[in-house]
Design an enzyme around this catalytic site. Structure first.
Site, PDB file in Angstrom:
ATOM      1  N   GLY A  64       0.838  -1.194   0.000  1.00 42.17           N
ATOM      2  CA  GLY A  64       0.000   0.000   0.000  1.00 42.17           C
ATOM      3  C   GLY A  64       0.868   1.238   0.000  1.00 42.17           C
ATOM      4  O   GLY A  64       2.036   1.176   0.403  1.00 42.17           O
TER       5      GLY A  64
ATOM      6  N   GLN B 105       2.764  10.089   1.300  1.00 41.98           N
ATOM      7  CA  GLN B 105       4.078   9.431   1.364  1.00 41.98           C
ATOM      8  C   GLN B 105       4.968   9.804   0.173  1.00 41.98           C
ATOM      9  O   GLN B 105       6.173   9.597   0.221  1.00 41.98           O
ATOM     10  CB  GLN B 105       3.925   7.905   1.416  1.00 41.98           C
TER      11      GLN B 105
ATOM     12  N   CYS C  72       5.986  -0.036   7.284  1.00 44.31           N
ATOM     13  CA  CYS C  72       5.557   1.101   6.466  1.00 44.31           C
ATOM     14  C   CYS C  72       6.699   1.481   5.536  1.00 44.31           C
ATOM     15  O   CYS C  72       7.855   1.477   5.946  1.00 44.31           O
ATOM     16  CB  CYS C  72       5.212   2.265   7.391  1.00 44.31           C
ATOM     17  N   LEU C  73       6.387   1.805   4.290  1.00 41.46           N
ATOM     18  CA  LEU C  73       7.433   2.168   3.324  1.00 41.46           C
ATOM     19  C   LEU C  73       8.180   3.440   3.743  1.00 41.46           C
ATOM     20  O   LEU C  73       9.292   3.672   3.285  1.00 41.46           O
ATOM     21  CB  LEU C  73       6.829   2.352   1.927  1.00 41.46           C
TER      22      LEU C  73
ATOM     23  N   HIS D 219      -4.238   1.401   7.698  1.00 40.47           N
ATOM     24  CA  HIS D 219      -2.902   1.999   7.699  1.00 40.47           C
ATOM     25  C   HIS D 219      -2.841   3.179   6.731  1.00 40.47           C
ATOM     26  O   HIS D 219      -2.364   4.261   7.074  1.00 40.47           O
ATOM     27  CB  HIS D 219      -1.870   0.920   7.330  1.00 40.47           C
ATOM     28  N   GLU D 220      -3.328   2.957   5.509  1.00 40.40           N
ATOM     29  CA  GLU D 220      -3.262   4.028   4.489  1.00 40.40           C
ATOM     30  C   GLU D 220      -4.175   5.186   4.853  1.00 40.40           C
ATOM     31  O   GLU D 220      -3.831   6.350   4.642  1.00 40.40           O
ATOM     32  CB  GLU D 220      -3.632   3.486   3.098  1.00 40.40           C
TER      33      GLU D 220
ATOM     34  N   HIS E  37      -2.541   7.590   7.112  1.00 41.54           N
ATOM     35  CA  HIS E  37      -1.589   8.504   6.454  1.00 41.54           C
ATOM     36  C   HIS E  37      -2.288   9.795   6.015  1.00 41.54           C
ATOM     37  O   HIS E  37      -1.693  10.869   6.061  1.00 41.54           O
ATOM     38  CB  HIS E  37      -0.974   7.842   5.217  1.00 41.54           C
TER      39      HIS E  37
HETATM   40 ZN    ZN Z   1       2.707   3.578   5.690  1.00 39.39          ZN
END
Ligand code: ZN
Length: 195
Positions: A46, A51, A93-94, A137-138, A141
């Site tokens: 995701g 991000q 998380c990226l 999660h997304e 953000h």
């Molecule tokens: Zn994340």
């Protein structure tokens, strides 16, 4: 299509609240494609627009198995309309490369959003499946909330963050779970994914 740079924890843009997308234009569709390309390139499941430095309420998800055909999903102006049954699960998380920590999520979630063609749709995800956790999660953000705000053990998380040269958990941003941690079950057999 072009690859975007993923912002890392510590970048203030990750802490801002994103704005509604006013129109699903060609520019928005192109951003969604760039986000998908960036997510796949980084082996994530995701990625949210903030991000990549775009403070817009949209995210992309693909939870298909590595050997299955791709299944890209685009969520624009998402709203979580239902969530139930808190659960503890391991998450990454990226924007926090290689850092994983236990956080509190909900097993079941129902979300309403626009797709890449600007058409409304509703998706339901249950039993703590990856899609359910990724949506939560997304969505966080878009509110400037990061997974480290929901960690079960701040000190364990700090150790992992320090090891990867990232700032520690911000205690002022931490979100208390709705009930006692000891009453929340842990989700087992979860493969580690970054989102
Ligand atoms: Zn994340």
């Amino acid at each position: 299509m072009s690859l975007k740079t993923i912002l890392k924890y510590g970048d203030e843009r990750l802490r801002q609240k994103s704005k509604e997308v006013s129109k699903v234009s060609k520019k928005i569709r192109s951003l969604a494609e760039d986000m998908l390309e960036t997510m796949y390139k980084n082996n994530g499941v995701g990625l949210a627009a903030p991000q990549v430095g775009e403070l817009l309420r949209m995210f992309v998800i693909d939870v298909s198995a590595p050997d299955a055909p791709i299944n890209p999903m685009v969520f624009i102006n998402p709203k979580i309309i239902e969530k139930s049954e808190p659960v503890i699960c391991n998450e990454g998380c990226l924007s926090f490369p290689e850092v994983f920590s236990d956080v509190v999520r909900y097993k079941n979630v129902k979300v309403k959003a626009l797709n890449i063609n600007g058409k409304p749709f509703v998706t339901e995800a249950k039993d703590g499946e990856l899609l359910s956790r990724a949506i939560q999660h997304e969505f966080d953000h878009l509110e400037g909330i990061l997974f480290v705000d929901r960690v079960v053990n701040r000190f364990d998380a700090d150790a992992a963050l320090t090891q990867h040269n990232l700032p520690p958990v911000d205690p002022d941003k931490m979100i208390e779970p709705g009930e006692n941690l000891s009453d929340i079950p842990k989700l087992d057999n979860v493969t580690q994914k970054e989102e």
